[in-house]
Write a protein that holds these residues in place. Sequence first.
Motif, PDB file in Angstrom:
ATOM      1  N   TRP A 139      -3.902   9.198  -9.231  1.00  0.00           N
ATOM      2  CA  TRP A 139      -5.203   7.748  -8.226  1.00  0.00           C
ATOM      3  C   TRP A 139      -4.348   6.692  -8.563  1.00  0.00           C
ATOM      4  N   LEU A 140      -4.482   6.093  -9.553  1.00  0.00           N
ATOM      5  CA  LEU A 140      -4.190   4.734  -9.560  1.00  0.00           C
ATOM      6  C   LEU A 140      -3.083   4.256  -8.692  1.00  0.00           C
ATOM      7  N   LEU A 141      -1.771   4.493  -8.867  1.00  0.00           N
ATOM      8  CA  LEU A 141      -0.718   3.801  -8.567  1.00  0.00           C
ATOM      9  C   LEU A 141      -0.363   4.548  -6.415  1.00  0.00           C
ATOM     10  N   LEU A 142      -1.197   5.945  -6.429  1.00  0.00           N
ATOM     11  CA  LEU A 142      -0.183   6.380  -4.846  1.00  0.00           C
ATOM     12  C   LEU A 142      -0.282   5.810  -4.369  1.00  0.00           C
ATOM     13  N   PRO A 143      -1.776   5.379  -3.556  1.00  0.00           N
ATOM     14  CA  PRO A 143      -3.209   4.797  -3.169  1.00  0.00           C
ATOM     15  C   PRO A 143      -2.810   3.932  -2.261  1.00  0.00           C
ATOM     16  N   PHE A 144      -2.136   2.710  -2.982  1.00  0.00           N
ATOM     17  CA  PHE A 144      -1.190   1.628  -2.909  1.00  0.00           C
ATOM     18  C   PHE A 144      -0.295   1.786  -1.872  1.00  0.00           C
ATOM     19  N   ILE A 145      -0.087   2.904  -1.225  1.00  0.00           N
ATOM     20  CA  ILE A 145       0.528   3.072  -0.316  1.00  0.00           C
ATOM     21  C   ILE A 145       0.381   2.690   1.133  1.00  0.00           C
ATOM     22  N   ASN A 146      -1.037   3.226   1.248  1.00  0.00           N
ATOM     23  CA  ASN A 146      -2.266   2.817   2.142  1.00  0.00           C
ATOM     24  C   ASN A 146      -2.499   1.414   2.050  1.00  0.00           C
ATOM     25  N   VAL A 147      -3.258   1.551   0.832  1.00  0.00           N
ATOM     26  CA  VAL A 147      -3.311  -0.537   0.596  1.00  0.00           C
ATOM     27  C   VAL A 147      -2.556  -1.711   1.423  1.00  0.00           C
ATOM     28  N   LEU A 148      -1.001  -1.731   0.972  1.00  0.00           N
ATOM     29  CA  LEU A 148      -0.137  -2.583   2.024  1.00  0.00           C
ATOM     30  C   LEU A 148       0.211  -2.296   3.183  1.00  0.00           C
ATOM     31  N   LEU A 149      -0.075  -0.544   3.772  1.00  0.00           N
ATOM     32  CA  LEU A 149      -0.097  -0.670   4.855  1.00  0.00           C
ATOM     33  C   LEU A 149      -1.256  -1.023   5.736  1.00  0.00           C
ATOM     34  N   PHE A 150      -2.630  -0.795   5.446  1.00  0.00           N
ATOM     35  CA  PHE A 150      -4.037  -1.607   6.044  1.00  0.00           C
ATOM     36  C   PHE A 150      -3.877  -2.945   5.765  1.00  0.00           C
ATOM     37  N   GLY A 151      -3.303  -3.672   4.678  1.00  0.00           N
ATOM     38  CA  GLY A 151      -3.759  -5.304   4.239  1.00  0.00           C
ATOM     39  C   GLY A 151      -2.746  -6.031   4.879  1.00  0.00           C
ATOM     40  N   TYR A 152      -1.791  -5.423   4.491  1.00  0.00           N
ATOM     41  CA  TYR A 152      -0.376  -6.642   4.395  1.00  0.00           C
ATOM     42  C   TYR A 152      -0.035  -6.050   5.908  1.00  0.00           C
ATOM     43  N   LEU A 153       0.218  -5.861   7.037  1.00  0.00           N
ATOM     44  CA  LEU A 153       0.599  -5.477   7.823  1.00  0.00           C
ATOM     45  C   LEU A 153       0.328  -6.332   8.895  1.00  0.00           C
ATOM     46  N   PRO A 154       0.597  -6.633   9.777  1.00  0.00           N
ATOM     47  CA  PRO A 154       0.384  -7.261  11.095  1.00  0.00           C
ATOM     48  C   PRO A 154       0.694  -6.477  12.116  1.00  0.00           C
ATOM     49  N   LEU A 155      -0.135  -4.996  12.577  1.00  0.00           N
ATOM     50  CA  LEU A 155      -0.077  -3.974  12.885  1.00  0.00           C
ATOM     51  C   LEU A 155      -0.357  -4.686  14.570  1.00  0.00           C
ATOM     52  N   PRO A 156      -1.891  -5.365  14.897  1.00  0.00           N
ATOM     53  CA  PRO A 156      -2.417  -5.155  16.097  1.00  0.00           C
ATOM     54  C   PRO A 156      -1.301  -6.529  16.879  1.00  0.00           C
ATOM     55  N   LEU A 157      -0.569  -7.053  16.037  1.00  0.00           N
ATOM     56  CA  LEU A 157       0.832  -7.808  16.496  1.00  0.00           C
ATOM     57  C   LEU A 157       2.239  -6.975  16.667  1.00  0.00           C
ATOM     58  N   ASP A 158       1.696  -5.836  16.552  1.00  0.00           N
ATOM     59  CA  ASP A 158       2.971  -4.926  17.066  1.00  0.00           C
ATOM     60  C   ASP A 158       3.539  -4.389  17.972  1.00  0.00           C
TER      61      ASP A 158
ATOM     62  N   ARG B  22     -10.864   5.471   4.739  1.00  0.00           N
ATOM     63  CA  ARG B  22     -10.301   5.973   5.481  1.00  0.00           C
ATOM     64  C   ARG B  22      -9.323   7.097   5.521  1.00  0.00           C
ATOM     65  N   CYS B  23      -8.603   7.127   4.082  1.00  0.00           N
ATOM     66  CA  CYS B  23      -7.454   8.024   3.448  1.00  0.00           C
ATOM     67  C   CYS B  23      -8.181   8.767   2.444  1.00  0.00           C
ATOM     68  N   ARG B  24      -9.079   8.734   2.939  1.00  0.00           N
ATOM     69  CA  ARG B  24      -9.725  10.504   1.762  1.00  0.00           C
ATOM     70  C   ARG B  24      -9.352   9.783   0.261  1.00  0.00           C
ATOM     71  N   GLN B  25      -9.247   8.627  -0.014  1.00  0.00           N
ATOM     72  CA  GLN B  25      -8.669   8.075  -1.541  1.00  0.00           C
ATOM     73  C   GLN B  25      -9.832   8.338  -2.566  1.00  0.00           C
ATOM     74  N   GLY B  26     -10.024   8.808  -3.557  1.00  0.00           N
ATOM     75  CA  GLY B  26     -10.979   8.915  -4.493  1.00  0.00           C
ATOM     76  C   GLY B  26     -12.261   7.471  -4.748  1.00  0.00           C
ATOM     77  N   VAL B  27     -13.310   7.747  -6.046  1.00  0.00           N
ATOM     78  CA  VAL B  27     -13.406   5.911  -6.369  1.00  0.00           C
ATOM     79  C   VAL B  27     -13.419   5.777  -7.145  1.00  0.00           C
ATOM     80  N   LEU B  28     -12.326   6.631  -8.224  1.00  0.00           N
ATOM     81  CA  LEU B  28     -11.889   5.567  -9.179  1.00  0.00           C
ATOM     82  C   LEU B  28     -10.515   4.522  -8.622  1.00  0.00           C
ATOM     83  N   THR B  29     -10.030   4.936  -7.813  1.00  0.00           N
ATOM     84  CA  THR B  29      -8.638   4.668  -7.671  1.00  0.00           C
ATOM     85  C   THR B  29      -9.630   2.685  -6.622  1.00  0.00           C
TER      86      THR B  29
END
Length: 373
Positions: free
Chosen positions: A180-199, A329-336
């Motif tokens: 729970w500490l590390l795996l949520p970064f999969i979604n963090v990197l997608l939402f926070g750093y991939l410019p999807l509106p330009l794709d 959005r991705c149903r992750q826990g508050v501890l992360t």
Amino acid sequence: MSPAMHAIEGKARHRAEMALTALAVFPLVLGLLNLRALSRAPRRAPSGDEGVSVLIPARNEAGQIKEALAAIIANGPIVREIIVLDDHSSDDTVARIREVRNERIRIVSGEDLPSGWCGKSHACAQLARQARHGWLLFLDADVRLAPDAVARLMAGTEDQETIAFISGVPHQETRSFLEWLLLPFINVLLFGYLPLPLDQGRSSGLAAACGQLVLVKAQAYHAAGGHEAIGWRLHDGLALARSLRQHGFRTRLIDATDLAHCRMYRNAGEVYAGLMKNAVEGLAGPVALPVWTTLLAGGHILPFLLRASPLMKVARAASLALRLLVALRCRQGVLTVLFSPLGTLLLLWIQFHARLRHMTGRPVTWKGRLYET
């Protein structure tokens, strides 16, 4: 220190705090924009009647393969065949498959792994050669599909101009500390750093995918060279998406949180080894590592270490807001969310560890195989 030196030091500190605040606020703004761009699959059946071949590479998956097959079968007749490749398992994987009595299931024995190939890509290439239907759904054995997942994925290829490839990150089940500490970064990197509106689905530089869940049109897959074209890549899903785009096909990334769930790793050792395996092709590349270190450390670690000035309070709030946005959005826990600075620090530590291993020529290990990164 003279008043002039105090003034110079104050200006330098202010500029540094402005930079760190920008590094924290930018991914939050992009994440808000990506909420719409990273949509979910439509809740409807596809308009056509094309069939799907579900393809599962399996190496020592006795503990979970039956659950995976049951979830696939529950998707109904749109799944025309289920092919499982036994990749030299040393456990009871094959026996567990045979216990699931369904005429759509076929078992294929894997060939020996050639030099220069990644084990999963080699297994997927063999599976694709066996498939007989127009769409190929590559699925990891630890992924559990929702009963309407395959139909919705197919409908998702019709949502926009013709899509030849669609992929998404399933909901990640996280139970142990490092999960729970590390795996949520999969979604963090997608939402926070991939410019999807330009794709627009065509630029290989903006391609994104998750190898756990990939649906691809068979004709496009073979035209782009399939897994043979990316056989040495450990990030198989991303590499396949880029390969298809380079051959003129459109790909799409969706939020698959409600389509499937997956427990990728089951203990701290697996989490660390799994992230190490993918690091050099991801954040730990020779150019990528200093860039990602600046982005992640500057936006999500340093604001929590420096004194709580007004700008640093804004940076802290923005960093936590991004994590909360993704968690909801991705149903992750508050501890992360609460432990996100520590998670960011450990994620970067793993990238530097992987970089060092690569520079010293030490291979990474995964499922009993050694890979030169």
